[in-house]
Design an enzyme around this catalytic site. Structure first.
Site, PDB file in Angstrom:
ATOM      1  N   SER A 175      13.777   6.091 -13.340  1.00  0.00           N
ATOM      2  CA  SER A 175      12.729   6.784 -14.093  1.00  0.00           C
ATOM      3  C   SER A 175      12.553   8.210 -13.587  1.00  0.00           C
ATOM      4  O   SER A 175      12.509   9.167 -14.369  1.00  0.00           O
ATOM      5  CB  SER A 175      11.425   5.995 -13.957  1.00  0.00           C
ATOM      6  OG  SER A 175      10.314   6.823 -14.169  1.00  0.00           O
ATOM      7  N   SER A 176      12.492   8.354 -12.273  1.00  0.00           N
ATOM      8  CA  SER A 176      12.245   9.682 -11.710  1.00  0.00           C
ATOM      9  C   SER A 176      13.438  10.604 -11.887  1.00  0.00           C
ATOM     10  O   SER A 176      13.281  11.808 -12.078  1.00  0.00           O
ATOM     11  CB  SER A 176      11.909   9.578 -10.223  1.00  0.00           C
ATOM     12  OG  SER A 176      10.680   8.928 -10.063  1.00  0.00           O
ATOM     13  N   TYR A 179       8.088  15.828   0.631  1.00  0.00           N
ATOM     14  CA  TYR A 179       7.870  17.127  -0.018  1.00  0.00           C
ATOM     15  C   TYR A 179       7.730  16.975  -1.528  1.00  0.00           C
ATOM     16  O   TYR A 179       7.046  17.778  -2.179  1.00  0.00           O
ATOM     17  CB  TYR A 179       8.976  18.106   0.361  1.00  0.00           C
ATOM     18  CG  TYR A 179       8.928  18.413   1.835  1.00  0.00           C
ATOM     19  CD1 TYR A 179       7.819  19.051   2.377  1.00  0.00           C
ATOM     20  CD2 TYR A 179       9.921  18.003   2.698  1.00  0.00           C
ATOM     21  CE1 TYR A 179       7.719  19.282   3.719  1.00  0.00           C
ATOM     22  CE2 TYR A 179       9.827  18.232   4.060  1.00  0.00           C
ATOM     23  CZ  TYR A 179       8.725  18.870   4.554  1.00  0.00           C
ATOM     24  OH  TYR A 179       8.619  19.086   5.900  1.00  0.00           O
ATOM     25  N   HIS A 183       0.837  -1.207   0.000  1.00  0.00           N
ATOM     26  CA  HIS A 183       0.000   0.000   0.000  1.00  0.00           C
ATOM     27  C   HIS A 183       0.871   1.256   0.000  1.00  0.00           C
ATOM     28  O   HIS A 183       0.683   2.161  -0.816  1.00  0.00           O
ATOM     29  CB  HIS A 183      -0.921  -0.033   1.221  1.00  0.00           C
ATOM     30  CG  HIS A 183      -1.625   1.261   1.501  1.00  0.00           C
ATOM     31  ND1 HIS A 183      -2.697   1.688   0.764  1.00  0.00           N
ATOM     32  CD2 HIS A 183      -1.396   2.218   2.432  1.00  0.00           C
ATOM     33  CE1 HIS A 183      -3.104   2.862   1.234  1.00  0.00           C
ATOM     34  NE2 HIS A 183      -2.333   3.210   2.246  1.00  0.00           N
ATOM     35  N   HIS A 221      12.619  11.846   3.682  1.00  0.00           N
ATOM     36  CA  HIS A 221      11.957  13.093   4.064  1.00  0.00           C
ATOM     37  C   HIS A 221      11.772  14.051   2.882  1.00  0.00           C
ATOM     38  O   HIS A 221      10.665  14.554   2.675  1.00  0.00           O
ATOM     39  CB  HIS A 221      12.573  13.786   5.266  1.00  0.00           C
ATOM     40  CG  HIS A 221      11.572  14.750   5.816  1.00  0.00           C
ATOM     41  ND1 HIS A 221      10.497  14.335   6.556  1.00  0.00           N
ATOM     42  CD2 HIS A 221      11.393  16.048   5.592  1.00  0.00           C
ATOM     43  CE1 HIS A 221       9.711  15.363   6.786  1.00  0.00           C
ATOM     44  NE2 HIS A 221      10.235  16.429   6.218  1.00  0.00           N
ATOM     45  N   ARG A 259       1.393   1.046  15.126  1.00  0.00           N
ATOM     46  CA  ARG A 259       1.147   0.924  13.686  1.00  0.00           C
ATOM     47  C   ARG A 259       1.391  -0.508  13.243  1.00  0.00           C
ATOM     48  O   ARG A 259       2.078  -1.262  13.890  1.00  0.00           O
ATOM     49  CB  ARG A 259       2.164   1.756  12.912  1.00  0.00           C
ATOM     50  CG  ARG A 259       2.071   3.190  13.022  1.00  0.00           C
ATOM     51  CD  ARG A 259       3.292   3.830  12.408  1.00  0.00           C
ATOM     52  NE  ARG A 259       3.324   3.673  10.942  1.00  0.00           N
ATOM     53  CZ  ARG A 259       4.278   4.179  10.170  1.00  0.00           C
ATOM     54  NH1 ARG A 259       5.271   4.843  10.713  1.00  0.00           N
ATOM     55  NH2 ARG A 259       4.248   4.014   8.872  1.00  0.00           N
ATOM     56  N   LYS A 300       2.535  29.750   3.252  1.00  0.00           N
ATOM     57  CA  LYS A 300       1.738  29.313   2.104  1.00  0.00           C
ATOM     58  C   LYS A 300       0.254  29.276   2.439  1.00  0.00           C
ATOM     59  O   LYS A 300      -0.592  29.756   1.680  1.00  0.00           O
ATOM     60  CB  LYS A 300       2.210  27.929   1.626  1.00  0.00           C
ATOM     61  CG  LYS A 300       3.645  27.937   1.137  1.00  0.00           C
ATOM     62  CD  LYS A 300       3.966  26.785   0.207  1.00  0.00           C
ATOM     63  CE  LYS A 300       3.324  26.921  -1.140  1.00  0.00           C
ATOM     64  NZ  LYS A 300       3.898  27.977  -1.974  1.00  0.00           N
ATOM     65  N   HIS A 332      14.237  13.147  12.181  1.00  0.00           N
ATOM     66  CA  HIS A 332      13.069  13.226  13.075  1.00  0.00           C
ATOM     67  C   HIS A 332      12.175  11.993  12.918  1.00  0.00           C
ATOM     68  O   HIS A 332      11.253  11.809  13.695  1.00  0.00           O
ATOM     69  CB  HIS A 332      12.277  14.535  12.894  1.00  0.00           C
ATOM     70  CG  HIS A 332      11.614  14.701  11.569  1.00  0.00           C
ATOM     71  ND1 HIS A 332      11.430  15.915  10.967  1.00  0.00           N
ATOM     72  CD2 HIS A 332      11.088  13.812  10.715  1.00  0.00           C
ATOM     73  CE1 HIS A 332      10.817  15.761   9.831  1.00  0.00           C
ATOM     74  NE2 HIS A 332      10.605  14.496   9.647  1.00  0.00           N
ATOM     75  N   HIS A 333      12.474  11.163  11.925  1.00  0.00           N
ATOM     76  CA  HIS A 333      11.780   9.867  11.828  1.00  0.00           C
ATOM     77  C   HIS A 333      12.423   8.826  12.738  1.00  0.00           C
ATOM     78  O   HIS A 333      11.967   7.693  12.786  1.00  0.00           O
ATOM     79  CB  HIS A 333      11.812   9.363  10.385  1.00  0.00           C
ATOM     80  CG  HIS A 333      11.117  10.278   9.423  1.00  0.00           C
ATOM     81  ND1 HIS A 333       9.779  10.140   9.101  1.00  0.00           N
ATOM     82  CD2 HIS A 333      11.552  11.347   8.725  1.00  0.00           C
ATOM     83  CE1 HIS A 333       9.448  11.084   8.242  1.00  0.00           C
ATOM     84  NE2 HIS A 333      10.497  11.837   7.997  1.00  0.00           N
ATOM     85  N   TRP A 359       7.026   0.137   3.857  1.00  0.00           N
ATOM     86  CA  TRP A 359       7.595   0.807   2.674  1.00  0.00           C
ATOM     87  C   TRP A 359       9.008   1.289   2.941  1.00  0.00           C
ATOM     88  O   TRP A 359       9.768   1.579   2.024  1.00  0.00           O
ATOM     89  CB  TRP A 359       6.706   1.958   2.216  1.00  0.00           C
ATOM     90  CG  TRP A 359       6.918   3.273   2.906  1.00  0.00           C
ATOM     91  CD1 TRP A 359       6.530   3.606   4.168  1.00  0.00           C
ATOM     92  CD2 TRP A 359       7.564   4.442   2.376  1.00  0.00           C
ATOM     93  NE1 TRP A 359       6.903   4.893   4.451  1.00  0.00           N
ATOM     94  CE2 TRP A 359       7.537   5.437   3.376  1.00  0.00           C
ATOM     95  CE3 TRP A 359       8.161   4.752   1.161  1.00  0.00           C
ATOM     96  CZ2 TRP A 359       8.082   6.709   3.198  1.00  0.00           C
ATOM     97  CZ3 TRP A 359       8.717   6.031   0.999  1.00  0.00           C
ATOM     98  CH2 TRP A 359       8.660   6.977   2.012  1.00  0.00           C
ATOM     99  N   ASP A 390       7.510  21.145 -26.491  1.00  0.00           N
ATOM    100  CA  ASP A 390       7.516  19.819 -25.866  1.00  0.00           C
ATOM    101  C   ASP A 390       8.551  19.844 -24.758  1.00  0.00           C
ATOM    102  O   ASP A 390       9.121  20.897 -24.444  1.00  0.00           O
ATOM    103  CB  ASP A 390       7.846  18.726 -26.898  1.00  0.00           C
ATOM    104  CG  ASP A 390       7.312  17.357 -26.483  1.00  0.00           C
ATOM    105  OD1 ASP A 390       7.608  16.937 -25.355  1.00  0.00           O
ATOM    106  OD2 ASP A 390       6.589  16.720 -27.284  1.00  0.00           O
ATOM    107  N   THR A 405       5.620  26.814   5.632  1.00  0.00           N
ATOM    108  CA  THR A 405       4.329  26.173   5.368  1.00  0.00           C
ATOM    109  C   THR A 405       3.187  27.089   5.783  1.00  0.00           C
ATOM    110  O   THR A 405       2.184  27.218   5.072  1.00  0.00           O
ATOM    111  CB  THR A 405       4.240  24.833   6.107  1.00  0.00           C
ATOM    112  OG1 THR A 405       5.453  24.113   5.899  1.00  0.00           O
ATOM    113  CG2 THR A 405       3.083  24.016   5.586  1.00  0.00           C
ATOM    114  N   SER A 441      -2.187  26.470  -6.102  1.00  0.00           N
ATOM    115  CA  SER A 441      -1.785  27.858  -6.368  1.00  0.00           C
ATOM    116  C   SER A 441      -2.228  28.319  -7.751  1.00  0.00           C
ATOM    117  O   SER A 441      -2.220  29.525  -8.031  1.00  0.00           O
ATOM    118  CB  SER A 441      -0.260  28.006  -6.241  1.00  0.00           C
ATOM    119  OG  SER A 441       0.157  27.690  -4.938  1.00  0.00           O
ATOM    120  N   GLU A 461      11.331  13.118   0.070  1.00  0.00           N
ATOM    121  CA  GLU A 461      10.275  12.444  -0.693  1.00  0.00           C
ATOM    122  C   GLU A 461       8.887  12.943  -0.301  1.00  0.00           C
ATOM    123  O   GLU A 461       8.032  13.134  -1.159  1.00  0.00           O
ATOM    124  CB  GLU A 461      10.367  10.932  -0.492  1.00  0.00           C
ATOM    125  CG  GLU A 461       9.239  10.113  -1.109  1.00  0.00           C
ATOM    126  CD  GLU A 461       9.207  10.158  -2.628  1.00  0.00           C
ATOM    127  OE1 GLU A 461      10.268  10.408  -3.230  1.00  0.00           O
ATOM    128  OE2 GLU A 461       8.127   9.941  -3.206  1.00  0.00           O
TER     129      GLU A 461
END
Lengths: 274, 535
Positions: B172-173, B260, B78, B256, B453, B334, B305-306, B143, B108, B331, B271, B258
């Site tokens: 790919s990314s 964002y 998931h 982390h 969890r 925004k 912080h994880h 994950w 293009d 944040t 926006s 990721e």
């Protein structure tokens, strides 16, 4: 019995039903609970107090944003305000909404650091050292001062289900207990919510932390790091008793666990984390 | 096929049949394939979340018969699918490919053939990941694929398949990121200065840099996992002198940024949407740009912080507390700038606007619980509980996904030439809004009560809120089915969409071309008259 530490009590949580007076005190999740389990250690009390500062702040911020959104949605809907303004800047406003969050964060940060360093510093008056070793899927507890150890497996038939173990960890009340945490296969995490603490047990590392339980009773927790196929089935059950009862239990335990498992992992003391 | 096909302005050389897609070098066709790929990923990940909530609806063995490993595989698949095969392909490959060239007035992407391989690398990646649960015991690692559970804890090829899937998706990314950076820096139409670019372009540019800098670290970490598993190295094996926590540092140095990568494109979409439906330029354009840059930069220095409970030195933990809380400031800028954009506007509550307002509010809820979790002292109590699950679903399930739906309804008319039905779209919004809140809000309660969890069964006392959460997820499932209906209805029954269906508020360049956007846009280089960003 303090149950007022309900995280979301501000927004109308149902009251908690606690164990009736007279029976043994036990801390475990309760139906429809919305707050922390009752705090029984100095750490948990400070965590709860810090939470009591945070929750009003975050609820206030959320409600403030909600009110702002609601206001603009009503006041500036197309039918009420057909001619939009062209404003795109307001230097003062932008400074204000940068500075005020910074102030709020500083208000949070000061007690946060105080709490962090309080938890980290093991008091000098350590009265007992217990080493906790995580395995797939049970815990081993080594009473190093008393030279015995035992395994604690899930007791499949006991209530509360998934929380009770065949052998409980027994700790004396009002005593600073140093915990040394490690594991010998994969990473697990040892926690008791009522103690307000949780640390990973990492193979090859020894984490030092402490508890000092102020109230006799039985406290439950569960492994809190994904550790494989029986992750949900390696609970933690801690029984906190008077110092006299603890001395008696140690005498019994020394006999009972005389042939107990020698599970000290060869690598467990490789690195001591501060 | 030759590389000149896109350069002919006079004739529309639209290839036909399977060649149009397999050989495609057209940013719109590749974007469409990404969106379809993301839709399939979203459905697969959504089915897994339904199965997990059915299992957790009541205590006891449930539909999985007490087999936690299957549940762990569901949890892992998931998370991986939603991150790598729903949000990233839809936002970056899908909306990014479709809109970035049009928004900056380019014909293009800079490297059309690399664009093709970026997409097609995802297919073997997806095959590996979707097949891994059926191989052996499956990847029950989460994950995050933490060692040693992913090394000594998982013999068999399933975890190797996940590692290869991530290698391919990462490659790919990275290629996609290079393409976006090059395109945005080099192919803007005359007059489209950096400070006039629409905020969606800015969001994708910053996202592309985050991808480019973080994914190589992930690739290194999972390669070390691979060699630990198969070739006898011991990077993460404590018994041989390695350290499991090293893997966590490497993973979160990617992980982390990721998060964002997942949310910045959503910021970019809303926006665009909010000024459109407020008929008012965005408030504080430069502040918005630099807030996103700040979020991207700070996002690289907060990873641990994880890992507060993993046993880091105390001063390191203190540093990560401070750095993490700093992110709340940009944040907040925004959030307030979006509200200020609405202030004084003339707001139409069309479907894309509803998703955007929903995002602002629910992202705020997820944001404030993030401030709580940033404090290591209280995180010891909340780490790895459902409080964390609630937090990151508020920012992702309701932040990123709401952003995807806002973008979908905003641009579907431009992409397929038919407009969605307003009432059907609003039903979709409200079903989802109510469903996800019922699903995830009670999980805060479960977390503070101590529910860990990633457990397949839980103490009986936690049954109440778990049932509520499961019922909420069923409603979200109904919303997803309804979305499929809306999609079908739009594609087959939708009304013809005007070139610019939104009126004068929509002033970015994609609204100046016909709907659906022709195979080749901008046969003549467009002139940038007014400022696209409202600056």
């Amino acid at each position: 019995m303090r149950i007022g530490r309900s995280v979301f009590s501000i927004i109308g949580a149902p009251a908690l039903v606690m164990t009736a007076a007279g029976t043994a005190f036990a801390a475990q999740p309760l139906p429809w609970q919305t707050g922390f389990q009752p705090a029984v250690t100095p750490i948990a009390e400070r965590v709860a107090a810090f939470n009591d500062l945070l929750v009003p702040l975050i609820v206030a911020v959320t409600i403030f944003v909600m009110i702002l959104l609601g206001y603009v949605m009503v006041k500036f809907r197309r039918s009420a305000n057909p001619n939009p303004s062209k404003t795109t800047h307001n230097a003062l406003l932008e400074v204000v909404w940068t500075v005020i969050p910074i102030i709020i964060l500083i208000v949070i940060a000061i007690p946060s650091f105080r709490l962090l360093y309080f938890i980290d510093k093991v008091p000098d008056d350590v009265g007992l050292t217990v080493k906790v070793v995580g395995h797939q899927w049970y815990w081993t507890y080594e009473y190093q001062d008393h030279k015995f150890s035992f395994d604690a497996n899930l007791d499949e038939k006991a209530k509360p289900r998934l929380l009770e173990t065949d052998n409980r960890v027994v700790l004396p009340v009002n005593t600073t207990v140093r915990l040394l945490l490690t594991a010998d296969d994969v990473i697990h995490a040892w926690t008791v919510p009522a103690f307000g603490m949780k640390f990973d047990t990492v193979p090859g590392r020894l984490v030092e932390t402490w508890v000092n339980v102020k109230k006799e009773g039985v406290y439950y927790g569960q492994c809190s790091e994904l550790c494989g196929a029986r992750h949900s089935k390696m609970p933690i059950a801690v029984e906190v008793v008077s110092k006299e009862k603890f001395t008696a239990w140690v005498a019994d335990a020394k006999k009972k666990f005389a042939t107990g498992p020698d599970t000290t992992p060869a690598i467990a003391t490789a690195a001591v984390s501060e | 096929m030759n590389a000149q096909s896109h350069a002919h302005g006079a004739h529309d050389h639209t290839p036909s049949g399977w060649r149009r897609y397999v050989y495609s070098t057209n940013h719109k066709d590749i974007g469409t394939m990404y969106i379809v790929f993301g839709l399939i990923g979203g459905l697969a990940g959504g089915i897994l979340s339904m199965l997990m909530r059915i299992e957790l609806a009541e205590p006891g063995p449930g539909i999985l018969g007490g087999d936690d490993q299957i549940f762990n595989v569901f949890v892992s698949a998931h998370g991986l699918i939603m991150v790598f095969f729903l949000v990233m392909p839809t936002f970056i490959g899908g909306f990014g490919n479709w809109m970035i060239p049009m928004m900056i007035g380019a014909p293009d992407m800079a490297f059309p053939r690399m664009n093709n391989i970026s997409f097609w690398l995802l297919i073997p990646s997806a095959i590996l990941l979707y097949a891994s649960p059926f191989v052996g015991d499956g990847p029950g690692t989460g994950w995050t694929v933490y060692a040693p559970l992913s090394t000594s804890g998982h013999p068999g090829p399933a975890v190797d398949m996940v590692i290869f899937a991530l290698h391919l998706a990462g490659a790919s990314s990275i290629l996609g990121a290079i393409n976006f950076i090059t395109t945005i820096f080099n192919m803007r139409a005359p007059g489209m200065t950096l400070h006039k670019m629409p905020l969606f372009v800015w969001a994708l540019l910053i996202t592309a840099f985050l991808l480019l800098l973080s994914l190589p670290v992930l690739a290194g970490a999972i390669t070390m996992l691979l060699t630990d598993r198969n070739f006898g190295t011991a990077f993460f094996d404590a018994a041989k002198g390695g350290d499991p926590v090293l893997y966590q540092h490497l993973f979160w140095f990617f992980g982390h940024p990721e998060v964002y990568i997942l949310i910045l494109p959503a910021f970019g979409v809303i926006s665009m949407v909010i000024p459109t439906f407020c008929h008012k330029p965005i408030f504080g354009y430069l502040g918005m740009v630099y807030a996103m840059i700040a979020i991207g930069v700070i996002g690289f220095v907060v990873w641990a912080h994880h890992m507060y409970t993993a046993g880091m030195p105390i001063n390191a933990r203190a540093y990560f507390v401070a750095a993490t809380m700093v992110i709340a400031v940009p944040t907040g800028i925004k959030i307030f700038s979006w509200i200020a954009t609405m202030w004084g506007g003339s707001i139409e509550f069309k479907v894309p606007m509803l998703w955007s307002i929903g995002l602002i509010f629910l992202f705020t809820v997820g944001g404030v619980t993030g401030v709580v979790l940033a404090n290591a002292g209280i995180d010891y109590a909340l780490h790895d509980t459902y409080y964390v699950v609630a937090h990151f679903h508020y920012v992702l399930s309701m932040g990123a996904l709401f952003g995807i739906f806002a973008g979908f309804y905003y641009w579907i008319g431009k992409m397929c030439g038919r407009q969605y039905n307003e009432a059907f779209g609003q039903i979709h919004f409200w079903l989802t809004f109510i469903g996800v809140n019922i699903t995830f809000f009670p999980q805060h309660f479960l977390g503070v009560a101590g529910m860990p969890r990633r457990i397949a069964d839980y103490p009986d006392a936690l049954a109440g809120w778990n049932l509520v959460s499961s019922l909420g997820s069923y409603l979200s499932g109904v919303a997803a089915l309804w979305f499929l209906f809306v999609l079908w209805h739009t594609m087959t029954r939708g009304e013809k969409c005007a070139d610019n269906p939104w009126g004068e508020g929509a002033n970015s360049l994609e609204w100046t071309v016909p709907s659906p956007a022709p195979f080749h846009t901008f046969e003549h280089v467009p002139t940038i008259r007014s400022s696209a960003g409202g600056h």
